[in-house]
Motif scaffolding. Structure first.
Motif, PDB file in Angstrom:
ATOM      1  N   GLU A   3      29.335  55.963  60.937  1.00 12.21           N
ATOM      2  CA  GLU A   3      29.162  54.532  61.105  1.00 12.21           C
ATOM      3  C   GLU A   3      28.892  53.888  59.751  1.00 12.21           C
ATOM      4  OE1 GLU A   3      25.820  53.674  63.626  1.00 12.21           O
ATOM      5  OE2 GLU A   3      24.472  54.932  62.483  1.00 12.21           O
ATOM      6  N   ILE A   5      26.452  51.019  58.043  1.00  9.64           N
ATOM      7  CA  ILE A   5      25.240  50.226  58.220  1.00  9.64           C
ATOM      8  C   ILE A   5      25.085  49.308  57.014  1.00  9.64           C
ATOM      9  CG2 ILE A   5      22.710  50.298  58.418  1.00  9.64           C
ATOM     10  CD1 ILE A   5      23.097  53.199  59.555  1.00  9.64           C
ATOM     11  N   THR A 110      37.308  53.092  57.003  1.00 11.17           N
ATOM     12  CA  THR A 110      37.453  53.509  58.400  1.00 11.17           C
ATOM     13  C   THR A 110      37.745  55.004  58.477  1.00 11.17           C
ATOM     14  OG1 THR A 110      38.180  51.302  59.066  1.00 11.17           O
ATOM     15  CG2 THR A 110      38.748  53.130  60.540  1.00 11.17           C
ATOM     16  N   LYS A 113      34.525  56.854  57.980  1.00  7.84           N
ATOM     17  CA  LYS A 113      33.731  56.822  59.221  1.00  7.84           C
ATOM     18  C   LYS A 113      34.313  57.787  60.247  1.00  7.84           C
ATOM     19  CE  LYS A 113      33.040  52.869  61.056  1.00  7.84           C
ATOM     20  NZ  LYS A 113      33.012  51.489  61.531  1.00  7.84           N
ATOM     21  N   THR A 118      28.439  58.706  57.456  1.00  7.93           N
ATOM     22  CA  THR A 118      27.636  57.495  57.614  1.00  7.93           C
ATOM     23  C   THR A 118      27.524  56.830  56.256  1.00  7.93           C
ATOM     24  OG1 THR A 118      26.376  58.358  59.481  1.00  7.93           O
ATOM     25  CG2 THR A 118      25.364  56.566  58.233  1.00  7.93           C
ATOM     26  N   ASP A 138      29.124  48.515  61.684  1.00 11.19           N
ATOM     27  CA  ASP A 138      28.620  48.818  63.024  1.00 11.19           C
ATOM     28  C   ASP A 138      27.228  48.258  63.261  1.00 11.19           C
ATOM     29  OD1 ASP A 138      30.815  50.702  63.881  1.00 11.19           O
ATOM     30  OD2 ASP A 138      30.134  51.690  62.043  1.00 11.19           O
ATOM     31  N   GLU A 139      26.436  48.214  62.190  1.00  4.83           N
ATOM     32  CA  GLU A 139      25.033  47.827  62.345  1.00  4.83           C
ATOM     33  C   GLU A 139      24.565  47.045  61.126  1.00  4.83           C
ATOM     34  OE1 GLU A 139      22.238  50.675  64.199  1.00  4.83           O
ATOM     35  OE2 GLU A 139      21.134  50.502  62.330  1.00  4.83           O
ATOM     36  N   ARG A 183      23.308  45.559  66.265  1.00  6.04           N
ATOM     37  CA  ARG A 183      24.559  46.315  66.355  1.00  6.04           C
ATOM     38  C   ARG A 183      25.664  45.358  66.775  1.00  6.04           C
ATOM     39  NH1 ARG A 183      24.693  51.376  65.164  1.00  6.04           N
ATOM     40  NH2 ARG A 183      26.634  51.762  66.248  1.00  6.04           N
TER      41      ARG A 183
END
Length: 189
Positions: A3, A5, A110, A113, A118, A138-139, A183
């Motif tokens: 992901e 962040i 992408t 990920k 991460t 994502d977050e 998120r």
């Protein structure tokens, strides 16, 4: 699957730097420092746009020569050891275990990920806006500091589309800094 962040400090009035580019206002107390070290530990890849990279690479390699703050002393070796990615159209190479991506940014990140990586995007607004626009983040972990800067660079630049978010955590550190952790929802709002 990994992901991405977005980890960013902002003033109460929504800026990531002051009117003259100053970034001397974040309050790194012991609780926030411990949380930051926990978040950045492990096998995460640090992600930067070129402007933030210039700031970070100018400080962290030799942070111990500039500071005796407990957070700086603890984070400097973490920063030096971590794999890093810089997104830049002008930078061709970078030191400190760093890969530079100049083209196909959305596809490259992408793919990272998808490989289980991460990524932690530190600060910045232009790269964050671009990645938000393409649904790559994502977050969002936004740390709101108790200061009004009265101007500067906004944390979120104009977006072409509304992005739906869900609050998953709020927390106060050192009785002064508030984490707002959101998120991305599955669809644009």
């Amino acid at each position: 699957m990994g992901e991405l962040i977005h980890f960013v400090h902002q003033s109460l009035d929504g800026f990531i730097e002051g009117p003259d580019g100053e970034f001397d206002w974040p309050l790194m107390g012991p609780e926030l420092s411990a949380y930051s070290l926990e978040l950045t530990g492990g096998d995460k890849v640090f992600l930067y746009g070129r402007v933030v990279w210039d700031m970070m690479s100018g400080y962290w390699p030799k942070a111990e020569q500039h500071s005796d703050h407990a957070h700086d002393l603890a984070f400097a070796p973490v920063w030096r050891a971590a794999p890093k990615v810089v997104v830049s159209r002008t930078l061709e190479k970078a030191d400190w275990n760093t890969r530079v991506i100049g083209e196909n940014v959305v596809e490259e990140l992408t793919a990272l990920k998808d490989s289980g990586t991460t990524l932690l995007l530190f600060g910045g607004s232009a790269l964050a806006a671009h990645l938000t626009e393409h649904g790559v983040i994502d977050e969002y972990r936004v740390f709101v500091h108790p200061v009004l800067l009265g101007g500067g660079k906004p944390v979120f630049r104009e977006q072409r589309h509304r992005t739906g978010l869900q609050l998953v955590e709020s927390r106060t550190f050192d009785s002064q800094v508030v984490l707002l952790r959101h998120r991305r929802t599955a669809a644009r709002a």
